[in-house]
Design a protein around this motif. Sequence first.
Motif, PDB file in Angstrom:
ATOM      1  N   LEU A 241     -13.231  -0.335  -0.165  1.00 33.68           N
ATOM      2  CA  LEU A 241     -12.795  -2.001  -0.451  1.00 33.68           C
ATOM      3  C   LEU A 241     -12.589  -2.210   1.129  1.00 33.68           C
ATOM      4  N   ASP A 242     -11.961  -0.854   1.613  1.00 34.93           N
ATOM      5  CA  ASP A 242     -11.496  -0.880   3.212  1.00 34.93           C
ATOM      6  C   ASP A 242     -12.488  -0.641   3.712  1.00 34.93           C
ATOM      7  N   ASP A 243     -13.426  -0.988   3.680  1.00 30.75           N
ATOM      8  CA  ASP A 243     -14.808  -1.100   4.434  1.00 30.75           C
ATOM      9  C   ASP A 243     -15.668  -2.330   4.748  1.00 30.75           C
ATOM     10  N   ALA A 244     -14.872  -2.920   3.335  1.00 33.44           N
ATOM     11  CA  ALA A 244     -15.243  -4.059   2.922  1.00 33.44           C
ATOM     12  C   ALA A 244     -14.469  -5.628   3.725  1.00 33.44           C
ATOM     13  N   GLY A 245     -12.820  -4.568   3.897  1.00 33.99           N
ATOM     14  CA  GLY A 245     -12.079  -5.680   4.725  1.00 33.99           C
ATOM     15  C   GLY A 245     -10.851  -5.885   3.729  1.00 33.99           C
TER      16      GLY A 245
ATOM     17  N   ARG B  22      -0.673   5.701   2.478  1.00 33.49           N
ATOM     18  CA  ARG B  22      -0.654   6.403   3.699  1.00 33.49           C
ATOM     19  C   ARG B  22      -2.029   7.052   4.719  1.00 33.49           C
ATOM     20  N   LEU B  23      -2.944   7.183   3.256  1.00 30.93           N
ATOM     21  CA  LEU B  23      -4.959   7.069   4.204  1.00 30.93           C
ATOM     22  C   LEU B  23      -4.933   5.294   4.268  1.00 30.93           C
ATOM     23  N   GLY B  24      -4.333   4.718   4.618  1.00 31.27           N
ATOM     24  CA  GLY B  24      -4.807   3.271   4.956  1.00 31.27           C
ATOM     25  C   GLY B  24      -5.919   2.685   4.055  1.00 31.27           C
ATOM     26  N   LEU B  25      -5.492   2.544   2.362  1.00 29.98           N
ATOM     27  CA  LEU B  25      -6.417   2.052   1.566  1.00 29.98           C
ATOM     28  C   LEU B  25      -5.392   1.721   0.676  1.00 29.98           C
ATOM     29  N   ALA B  26      -4.563   1.451   1.331  1.00 34.77           N
ATOM     30  CA  ALA B  26      -3.444   0.547  -0.019  1.00 34.77           C
ATOM     31  C   ALA B  26      -2.066   0.273   0.528  1.00 34.77           C
ATOM     32  N   THR B  27      -1.554  -1.510  -0.290  1.00 31.51           N
ATOM     33  CA  THR B  27      -0.389  -1.368  -0.132  1.00 31.51           C
ATOM     34  C   THR B  27       0.220  -1.209  -1.133  1.00 31.51           C
ATOM     35  N   ARG B  28       1.373  -1.197  -1.000  1.00 31.56           N
ATOM     36  CA  ARG B  28       2.002  -0.574  -2.642  1.00 31.56           C
ATOM     37  C   ARG B  28       3.121  -1.906  -2.124  1.00 31.56           C
ATOM     38  N   LEU B  29       3.540  -3.143  -2.560  1.00 29.34           N
ATOM     39  CA  LEU B  29       4.189  -4.194  -2.945  1.00 29.34           C
ATOM     40  C   LEU B  29       5.518  -3.681  -2.642  1.00 29.34           C
ATOM     41  N   GLY B  30       6.663  -4.829  -2.949  1.00 25.12           N
ATOM     42  CA  GLY B  30       7.888  -4.599  -2.392  1.00 25.12           C
ATOM     43  C   GLY B  30       8.830  -5.706  -2.727  1.00 25.12           C
ATOM     44  N   ASP B  31       9.407  -5.577  -2.260  1.00 24.26           N
ATOM     45  CA  ASP B  31      10.741  -6.829  -2.253  1.00 24.26           C
ATOM     46  C   ASP B  31      10.381  -7.759  -1.058  1.00 24.26           C
ATOM     47  N   GLU B  32       9.808  -7.402   0.098  1.00 25.81           N
ATOM     48  CA  GLU B  32       9.144  -8.153   1.247  1.00 25.81           C
ATOM     49  C   GLU B  32       8.265  -8.233   1.335  1.00 25.81           C
ATOM     50  N   PRO B  33       7.574  -9.734   1.713  1.00 30.11           N
ATOM     51  CA  PRO B  33       6.396 -10.519   1.308  1.00 30.11           C
ATOM     52  C   PRO B  33       5.583  -9.679   2.144  1.00 30.11           C
ATOM     53  N   VAL B  34       4.184  -9.242   1.796  1.00 33.13           N
ATOM     54  CA  VAL B  34       2.805  -9.251   2.103  1.00 33.13           C
ATOM     55  C   VAL B  34       2.320 -10.596   2.050  1.00 33.13           C
ATOM     56  N   VAL B  35       1.967 -10.768   3.211  1.00 35.82           N
ATOM     57  CA  VAL B  35       0.788 -11.804   2.961  1.00 35.82           C
ATOM     58  C   VAL B  35      -0.915 -12.087   3.266  1.00 35.82           C
ATOM     59  N   VAL B  36      -0.787 -12.861   2.121  1.00 36.39           N
ATOM     60  CA  VAL B  36      -2.726 -12.492   1.986  1.00 36.39           C
ATOM     61  C   VAL B  36      -2.959 -14.754   3.170  1.00 36.39           C
TER      62      VAL B  36
ATOM     63  N   ASP C 262     -17.318  -5.960  -7.155  1.00 31.99           N
ATOM     64  CA  ASP C 262     -17.577  -7.610  -7.806  1.00 31.99           C
ATOM     65  C   ASP C 262     -16.602  -8.730  -6.678  1.00 31.99           C
ATOM     66  N   ALA C 263     -14.820  -7.304  -6.665  1.00 36.17           N
ATOM     67  CA  ALA C 263     -13.843  -7.996  -5.379  1.00 36.17           C
ATOM     68  C   ALA C 263     -15.026  -8.212  -3.557  1.00 36.17           C
ATOM     69  N   VAL C 264     -15.791  -6.980  -3.397  1.00 44.27           N
ATOM     70  CA  VAL C 264     -16.890  -6.975  -2.241  1.00 44.27           C
ATOM     71  C   VAL C 264     -18.179  -7.814  -2.138  1.00 44.27           C
TER      72      VAL C 264
END
Length: 452
Positions: free
Chosen positions: A72-76, A100-114, A36-38
Motif C-alpha cells: 500500500l505504501d509503495d502505491a502511495g 512508527r514504520l510509516g505504514l499506517a496512521t492511527r485515527l483519533g480526535d484530530e482530523p486526518v484529511v485525505v 483491489d485498493a492498488v
Amino acid sequence: MTRVIHTGDTHIGYSQYHSPVRRQDFLDAFEAVVDDAVDGGVDAVVHAGDLFHDRRPDLQDLMGTISVLRRLDDAGIPFLAVVGNHESTRGGQWLDLFERLGLATRLGDEPVVVGDTAFYGLDHVPVSRRDDLDYAFADHDADYAALVAHGLFEPFGYADWDTETVLTESDVAFDAMLLGDNHTPDTAEVADTWVTYPGSTERASASEREGRGYNLVVFDADAAGGDDRVEIRRRALDTRPFVFVSVELRGGEGEPRVRERVREHDLAAAVVHVEITGEGDPVTPAAVEEFASDEGALVARVTDRREVDADGEVDVSFADPEDAVRDRLDKMALSTAARDVERAVRKDGVPDANVRETVKRRIEERLDEDGDLGAFKIVDGSDVVGDDGESDDSAGAVGNGSDDNDEPDDDGNEADDNESDPPEPTAEPEGAEPDDPDPAATDGQVSMEDYL
C-alpha cells in the motif's frame, strides 16, 4: 471527491479449526483487499479495527502484515485505522508500531484529511468506560467528515452503543460512520448520517454464511446523487468456500444417507459443516468427517442435533463426573475469577471452539470491573460453589451476570457450534491484558515492546 475502501475485522493470525491453512486464509483475505485498493487506485484504505485476532500476534503474522502494508505504501495509498477489542493492549498498540514504520496512521480526535474528507477515529471502548466519553473532536475545514469506530452500534444486531448519542454529542458533524466489530455487513441511516459495517473479510464463524467483502465508500454529492453526500457500495472477496450440508434422517436412515448428502456437494478445499436432525440411526461424527476429508474437504465438522433417548434407567457404579469435578473444586482454594474460568470451560452452552474466547472475555471483564483485583484473590472454595456447581451470590457476580446461552459471540455474531466469534459480542474490554509472562515461556510469540 474521495474514494476509500472501508474494511475491518480481518483477524489476521486466527488459526481457525487449528488449521495453519485457515490461518493463512485470513492474511490472504487482507492481501486481496489491498490488491483491489492498488488496482482501483483508491485514495485510502480505512480499517475499522481487529486487524489481528489476538493482542499478541506471532512474528509470522506481523511480518506478513507488514509486507502487505508496504505494498500500500509503495502505491502511495494511506492506511488509516483504529484499534479493535481483539488486538487492544494496555500499552502501545500494534497500530502504533506500524505508524512508527510509516505504514499506517492511527485515527483519533484530530482530523486526518485525505482528498476532501476528514477522517477521525474512535478505538473500541468497553461499556463500563463509555459514560466518560465526551466525543470531543478537533475542527476541520474539509468538505466531508467520517468517523471510523470499533464497537457494536445501534441499530444493528447485538448493539450496546447508542449511535445517535455519538452523533449528537460530537463536536463534528459526520457524513458517515465507518464501523467494525459486527461481522455482518449492513448499512443504515441514523440522525441523517450513513452508518455502515463492511463485515469480516474471512468467515470467523460458521454463522457467517454469506460471502465476505468490503465497502467502497465515495464522498461526493454528485456521485451519490440526490441529497446524499456519501455513496456506499459492497464489493465481494473470493475467499475459502464453506459448504453447509443439512441432513434430516428418517427412521431407519443413518450414516449411508449422511454420506450420500455430503457427496452431492463440491467439497474441494472447502470447510464443510454437516448438521444432522430428524430421527434415524446413530451416526459417528468422526467417520463422517473422515469421509468428507477423503472427498477433498480442507476441514469437516459434524453436529448431530438429535436427542438420543436411552431405554430404561441408566445406573452406573462410579460417581457422576460432574459431581466428582464439583467435589474436587470444593476442596481447592480457587479465586472467584478462577471459578469463572472453570464454569466457562465446562458449561454446556459454550461450544468447544468458543471456550478460549469466552475465557478471555470473562477474565478481561473481571480486570475491567474489579480494579482492586479482588476477584483474583484466593477464597475458601466451600463458600463459593454450592451443590449445584453454581456460584453463591455472596461470592460476587460471575462475569457480567448473564447466561452464556443468551450471549452473542465476541465478534458481534450469535455463537454457533464452531467459532467465536466473532463469539465474534460482548466486545472484549480494552486494555484488559494480564501482565506479560516470562518471554521464555511465550511459545514463540513476541510482545510489542520487543519491537518499539
